[in-house]
Design a protein around this motif. Structure first.
Motif, PDB file in Angstrom:
ATOM      1  N   SER A 189      47.035  84.234  75.174  1.00 50.75           N
ATOM      2  CA  SER A 189      46.182  83.096  75.545  1.00 50.75           C
ATOM      3  C   SER A 189      47.048  82.089  76.286  1.00 50.75           C
ATOM      4  CB  SER A 189      45.599  82.439  74.287  1.00 50.75           C
ATOM      5  OG  SER A 189      46.597  81.656  73.657  1.00 50.75           O
ATOM      6  N   SER A 190      46.455  80.990  76.663  1.00 53.33           N
ATOM      7  CA  SER A 190      47.234  79.974  77.366  1.00 53.33           C
ATOM      8  C   SER A 190      48.274  79.340  76.435  1.00 53.33           C
ATOM      9  CB  SER A 190      46.305  78.905  77.930  1.00 53.33           C
ATOM     10  OG  SER A 190      45.583  78.333  76.860  1.00 53.33           O
ATOM     11  N   ARG A 191      48.151  79.568  75.131  1.00 51.80           N
ATOM     12  CA  ARG A 191      49.168  79.062  74.188  1.00 51.80           C
ATOM     13  C   ARG A 191      50.423  79.942  74.179  1.00 51.80           C
ATOM     14  NH1 ARG A 191      44.481  78.484  71.402  1.00 51.80           N
ATOM     15  NH2 ARG A 191      44.767  80.478  70.346  1.00 51.80           N
ATOM     16  N   THR A 192      50.285  81.182  74.666  1.00 54.21           N
ATOM     17  CA  THR A 192      51.426  82.106  74.622  1.00 54.21           C
ATOM     18  C   THR A 192      52.508  81.655  75.609  1.00 54.21           C
ATOM     19  OG1 THR A 192      49.773  83.844  74.315  1.00 54.21           O
ATOM     20  CG2 THR A 192      52.045  84.548  74.646  1.00 54.21           C
ATOM     21  N   LYS A 193      53.677  81.340  75.094  1.00 55.69           N
ATOM     22  CA  LYS A 193      54.773  80.895  75.962  1.00 55.69           C
ATOM     23  C   LYS A 193      55.736  82.041  76.243  1.00 55.69           C
ATOM     24  CE  LYS A 193      53.740  77.055  77.294  1.00 55.69           C
ATOM     25  NZ  LYS A 193      52.787  76.475  76.426  1.00 55.69           N
ATOM     26  N   LEU A 194      55.845  82.929  75.259  1.00 57.42           N
ATOM     27  CA  LEU A 194      56.838  83.991  75.388  1.00 57.42           C
ATOM     28  C   LEU A 194      56.335  85.267  74.729  1.00 57.42           C
ATOM     29  CD1 LEU A 194      60.076  84.603  75.871  1.00 57.42           C
ATOM     30  CD2 LEU A 194      60.050  84.579  73.391  1.00 57.42           C
ATOM     31  N   VAL A 195      56.613  86.398  75.380  1.00 61.52           N
ATOM     32  CA  VAL A 195      56.381  87.703  74.767  1.00 61.52           C
ATOM     33  C   VAL A 195      57.751  88.381  74.729  1.00 61.52           C
ATOM     34  CG1 VAL A 195      55.153  89.900  74.946  1.00 61.52           C
ATOM     35  CG2 VAL A 195      54.040  87.789  75.727  1.00 61.52           C
ATOM     36  N   ALA A 196      58.201  88.744  73.534  1.00 61.21           N
ATOM     37  CA  ALA A 196      59.513  89.387  73.410  1.00 61.21           C
ATOM     38  C   ALA A 196      59.316  90.767  72.811  1.00 61.21           C
ATOM     39  CB  ALA A 196      60.447  88.542  72.548  1.00 61.21           C
ATOM     40  N   ILE A 197      59.656  91.791  73.583  1.00 66.90           N
ATOM     41  CA  ILE A 197      59.372  93.170  73.170  1.00 66.90           C
ATOM     42  C   ILE A 197      60.585  94.061  73.371  1.00 66.90           C
ATOM     43  CG2 ILE A 197      56.870  93.170  73.616  1.00 66.90           C
ATOM     44  CD1 ILE A 197      57.684  94.486  76.389  1.00 66.90           C
ATOM     45  N   THR A 198      60.658  95.063  72.527  1.00 71.35           N
ATOM     46  CA  THR A 198      61.693  96.056  72.734  1.00 71.35           C
ATOM     47  C   THR A 198      61.180  97.107  73.718  1.00 71.35           C
ATOM     48  OG1 THR A 198      63.327  97.411  71.612  1.00 71.35           O
ATOM     49  CG2 THR A 198      61.076  97.619  70.804  1.00 71.35           C
ATOM     50  N   ALA A 199      62.057  97.593  74.580  1.00 65.40           N
ATOM     51  CA  ALA A 199      61.653  98.636  75.532  1.00 65.40           C
ATOM     52  C   ALA A 199      61.520  99.971  74.808  1.00 65.40           C
ATOM     53  CB  ALA A 199      62.666  98.746  76.665  1.00 65.40           C
ATOM     54  N   VAL A 200      62.411 100.179  73.825  1.00 66.02           N
ATOM     55  CA  VAL A 200      62.384 101.403  73.008  1.00 66.02           C
ATOM     56  C   VAL A 200      62.657 101.000  71.566  1.00 66.02           C
ATOM     57  CG1 VAL A 200      63.637 103.539  72.484  1.00 66.02           C
ATOM     58  CG2 VAL A 200      63.110 102.986  74.854  1.00 66.02           C
ATOM     59  N   SER A 201      61.826 101.496  70.648  1.00 69.45           N
ATOM     60  CA  SER A 201      62.031 101.188  69.228  1.00 69.45           C
ATOM     61  C   SER A 201      63.244 101.925  68.688  1.00 69.45           C
ATOM     62  CB  SER A 201      60.802 101.595  68.418  1.00 69.45           C
ATOM     63  OG  SER A 201      61.146 101.730  67.053  1.00 69.45           O
ATOM     64  N   ASN A 202      64.102 101.199  67.972  1.00 70.05           N
ATOM     65  CA  ASN A 202      65.305 101.825  67.416  1.00 70.05           C
ATOM     66  C   ASN A 202      64.994 102.647  66.168  1.00 70.05           C
ATOM     67  OD1 ASN A 202      64.848  99.425  65.845  1.00 70.05           O
ATOM     68  ND2 ASN A 202      66.920  99.629  65.029  1.00 70.05           N
ATOM     69  N   ILE A 233      58.633 104.538  73.397  1.00 73.39           N
ATOM     70  CA  ILE A 233      58.977 103.919  74.687  1.00 73.39           C
ATOM     71  C   ILE A 233      57.789 103.045  75.078  1.00 73.39           C
ATOM     72  CG2 ILE A 233      59.534 104.356  77.112  1.00 73.39           C
ATOM     73  CD1 ILE A 233      60.587 107.163  76.163  1.00 73.39           C
ATOM     74  N   ASN A 234      57.995 101.774  75.135  1.00 74.35           N
ATOM     75  CA  ASN A 234      56.880 100.859  75.403  1.00 74.35           C
ATOM     76  C   ASN A 234      56.619 100.684  76.900  1.00 74.35           C
ATOM     77  OD1 ASN A 234      56.153 100.288  72.713  1.00 74.35           O
ATOM     78  ND2 ASN A 234      57.943  98.949  72.514  1.00 74.35           N
ATOM     79  N   PRO A 235      55.353 100.454  77.265  1.00 72.78           N
ATOM     80  CA  PRO A 235      54.994 100.275  78.675  1.00 72.78           C
ATOM     81  C   PRO A 235      55.338  98.858  79.138  1.00 72.78           C
ATOM     82  CG  PRO A 235      53.022 100.141  77.310  1.00 72.78           C
ATOM     83  CD  PRO A 235      54.182 100.385  76.377  1.00 72.78           C
ATOM     84  N   VAL A 236      56.633  98.643  79.402  1.00 73.02           N
ATOM     85  CA  VAL A 236      57.132  97.289  79.664  1.00 73.02           C
ATOM     86  C   VAL A 236      56.433  96.636  80.858  1.00 73.02           C
ATOM     87  CG1 VAL A 236      59.166  95.943  80.305  1.00 73.02           C
ATOM     88  CG2 VAL A 236      59.363  97.730  78.572  1.00 73.02           C
ATOM     89  N   ALA A 237      56.362  97.359  81.987  1.00 67.40           N
ATOM     90  CA  ALA A 237      55.793  96.758  83.208  1.00 67.40           C
ATOM     91  C   ALA A 237      54.351  96.300  82.969  1.00 67.40           C
ATOM     92  CB  ALA A 237      55.867  97.753  84.364  1.00 67.40           C
ATOM     93  N   GLU A 238      53.612  97.109  82.239  1.00 69.50           N
ATOM     94  CA  GLU A 238      52.213  96.793  81.950  1.00 69.50           C
ATOM     95  C   GLU A 238      52.107  95.529  81.069  1.00 69.50           C
ATOM     96  OE1 GLU A 238      49.421  97.982  83.005  1.00 69.50           O
ATOM     97  OE2 GLU A 238      48.144  96.859  81.608  1.00 69.50           O
ATOM     98  N   ILE A 239      52.968  95.453  80.070  1.00 69.69           N
ATOM     99  CA  ILE A 239      52.954  94.292  79.166  1.00 69.69           C
ATOM    100  C   ILE A 239      53.363  93.025  79.931  1.00 69.69           C
ATOM    101  CG2 ILE A 239      54.045  93.279  77.104  1.00 69.69           C
ATOM    102  CD1 ILE A 239      54.231  96.223  76.040  1.00 69.69           C
ATOM    103  N   VAL A 240      54.374  93.165  80.789  1.00 72.94           N
ATOM    104  CA  VAL A 240      54.818  92.017  81.589  1.00 72.94           C
ATOM    105  C   VAL A 240      53.665  91.518  82.462  1.00 72.94           C
ATOM    106  CG1 VAL A 240      56.356  91.289  83.470  1.00 72.94           C
ATOM    107  CG2 VAL A 240      57.263  92.707  81.616  1.00 72.94           C
ATOM    108  N   LYS A 241      52.954  92.455  83.081  1.00 69.48           N
ATOM    109  CA  LYS A 241      51.846  92.080  83.969  1.00 69.48           C
ATOM    110  C   LYS A 241      50.800  91.288  83.181  1.00 69.48           C
ATOM    111  CE  LYS A 241      48.690  94.868  85.969  1.00 69.48           C
ATOM    112  NZ  LYS A 241      48.359  96.223  86.378  1.00 69.48           N
ATOM    113  N   ARG A 242      50.456  91.786  82.016  1.00 70.22           N
ATOM    114  CA  ARG A 242      49.428  91.100  81.220  1.00 70.22           C
ATOM    115  C   ARG A 242      49.904  89.733  80.739  1.00 70.22           C
ATOM    116  NH1 ARG A 242      46.178  95.459  77.540  1.00 70.22           N
ATOM    117  NH2 ARG A 242      46.324  97.233  78.960  1.00 70.22           N
ATOM    118  N   ALA A 243      51.180  89.667  80.330  1.00 68.58           N
ATOM    119  CA  ALA A 243      51.724  88.394  79.830  1.00 68.58           C
ATOM    120  C   ALA A 243      51.790  87.366  80.960  1.00 68.58           C
ATOM    121  CB  ALA A 243      53.101  88.616  79.224  1.00 68.58           C
ATOM    122  N   HIS A 244      52.231  87.818  82.120  1.00 66.80           N
ATOM    123  CA  HIS A 244      52.343  86.900  83.257  1.00 66.80           C
ATOM    124  C   HIS A 244      50.973  86.339  83.659  1.00 66.80           C
ATOM    125  CE1 HIS A 244      56.549  88.290  84.874  1.00 66.80           C
ATOM    126  NE2 HIS A 244      56.617  87.570  83.772  1.00 66.80           N
ATOM    127  N   ALA A 245      49.934  87.128  83.461  1.00 62.99           N
ATOM    128  CA  ALA A 245      48.586  86.658  83.809  1.00 62.99           C
ATOM    129  C   ALA A 245      48.221  85.410  82.997  1.00 62.99           C
ATOM    130  CB  ALA A 245      47.573  87.771  83.570  1.00 62.99           C
TER     131      ALA A 245
END
Ligand code: PMP
Length: 417
Positions: free
Chosen positions: A164-177, A182-194
């Motif tokens: 939402s507009s309250r979201t300031k930061l999304v912090a994600i791992t690219a790969v779970s240890n 393997i997370n879809p980083v580019a897709e998540i970045v696109k949604r967060a940036h929106a």
């Protein structure tokens, strides 16, 4: 592309010849914790101390100039490795943890306020949780969690509801240890940036195993450690988008990070020095450069393919063991991490019995306690692969597990009578 010849690669790694417990060949399957180094990296460290060592950025003398040049060349090498647009975007830190803390302190304290939201995933390592919890404590921000699905993937539908507009930061791992997901980083970045949110990617488990392209991810910050990719311990990287880094205040204060200091105050240095207070990890940075050279010489796509073969084989063989339960993503779509539990045998007993036959794996919560809580487990075992591991080593792991199964069966039988 030719597959990796792991037997040939192993000859570059002196430590892999170690014999333990009298006559057991070391089978090192704890690569998600840290990897081993090839001779080329060890030699780069020795060369640095034998030939090039002085403090960087300070001296006017010949040796300091040499050392500074090599250190800055290492930065450019990292820039190329990540596809970053400028060496100013590459900050040497002591590791992924330090990189994330730098962002939480420097970017976080300025940009995050009470009522703001930080989105994390349920599969984060503590180093991508605790700095944000500390930031939330300091600022009054709230942390929200992107859940994982039954198949151990991120629930992207929930992500959409959480943003939402309250979201300031999304912090994600690219790969779970733990899960290998393997997370879809580019897709998540696109949604967060929106939503105008900034994205930090914890690449500690991805950068060593698959090619990283920060432009393709379009991530704002990326953190990882040298020691998990055959580099020395004590060095890590923070990639940051130049415009963000420019606007951020320095985190640590000290030498090198200033342009000028007076009795009244200080003026920070330009990037990247602004974020490298004090004497940086000079020699580890040169070692990291050698590690990147080695990794790229082998080829990251070949590394990933090799790990896929090992992971597939491990899953296939381990799923035939009645007493073993595999935990994690489908082997066809995950990284070289195989996490499991054995029925009725504590994870630490599994690891210590495997150690007695020479097999090194990890036991515990792997610095992901919230994930283990979600899975309803206290501790798991984790075998994790790298470019020098072989199918025979997977066989050694499976043989060790079969022995534990036998031991457990007789042990129980005896107890019953
Ligand atoms: N993130 C992940 C996903 C990790 O696996 C690790 C290391 N286990 C870290 C961060 C922290 O790395 P370091 O301890 O080198 O700072």
């Amino acid at each position: 592309e030719t597959p990796i010849d792991a037997e040939k690669i192993r000859r570059d790694f002196p430590i892999l010849e170690t014999i333990i417990h009298g006559d057991k060949r070391l089978v090192y399957l704890d690569n998600a914790a840290t990897t081993q180094r090839p001779q080329a990296v060890i030699q780069a460290v020795v060369d640095a101390y034998e030939k090039h060592y002085a403090n960087v950025h300070r001296g006017i003398h010949w040796l300091s100039e040499q050392s500074t040049n090599l250190y800055e060349e290492a930065r450019v090498r990292v820039q190329q490795f990540l596809g970053a647009s400028s060496p100013h975007e590459i900050i040497f830190t002591t590791g992924a943890t330090a990189s994330i803390n730098l962002v939480a302190r420097s970017w976080g304290d300025v940009n995050v306020k009470a009522g703001d939201e930080i989105l994390l995933t349920e599969m984060e390592h503590h180093s991508n949780i605790v700095p944000w919890q500390q930031l939330a404590e300091r600022t009054g921000a709230t942390i929200k969690w992107i859940p994982i699905t039954e198949t151990m993937q991120l629930d992207l539908a929930s992500l959409e509801h959480l943003l939402s507009s309250r979201t300031k930061l999304v912090a994600i791992t690219a790969v779970s240890n733990v899960l290998g997901t393997i997370n879809p980083v580019a897709e998540i970045v696109k949604r967060a940036h929106a939503y105008g949110a900034i994205v930090l990617v914890d690449a500690a488990q991805s950068a060593p195993h698959e090619a990283t392209d920060v432009q393709q991810w379009n991530a704002d910050f990326v953190a990882f450690s040298g020691h998990k990719m055959m580099g020395p311990s004590g060095v890590g990287i923070l990639y940051g988008r130049e415009s963000l880094l420019e606007a951020m205040p320095p985190f640590m204060g000290g030498g090198s990070m200033i342009r000028r200091v007076t009795l009244e105050g200080f003026e920070p240095a330009d990037l990247p020095d602004k974020f490298e207070a004090g004497t940086p990890p000079i020699v580890p940075a040169l070692g990291l450069r050698a590690a990147i050279d080695y990794l790229e010489q082998v080829g990251l796509s070949r590394v990933a393919a090799h790990e896929r073969v090992l992971t597939r084989y491990a899953h296939q063989r381990m799923s035939q063991l009645d007493s073993v339960t595999l935990i994690g993503s489908d082997p066809e779509i995950k990284s070289g991490i195989v996490t499991f539990v054995m029925n009725d045998v504590h994870a630490h007993d599994v690891a210590s019995r495997l150690d007695s036959v020479g097999v090194a794996i990890r036991a515990g919560h792997h610095c992901a306690m919230p994930l283990h809580k979600k899975l309803g487990l206290v501790a798991t075992n984790r075998a994790s692969f790298y470019l020098y591991n072989t199918l025979e080593e997977v066989d050694a792991l499976v043989a060790g597990l079969a022995q534990i199964h036998e031991w457990r069966a007789t042990h129980r039988g005896r107890r019953r009578t």
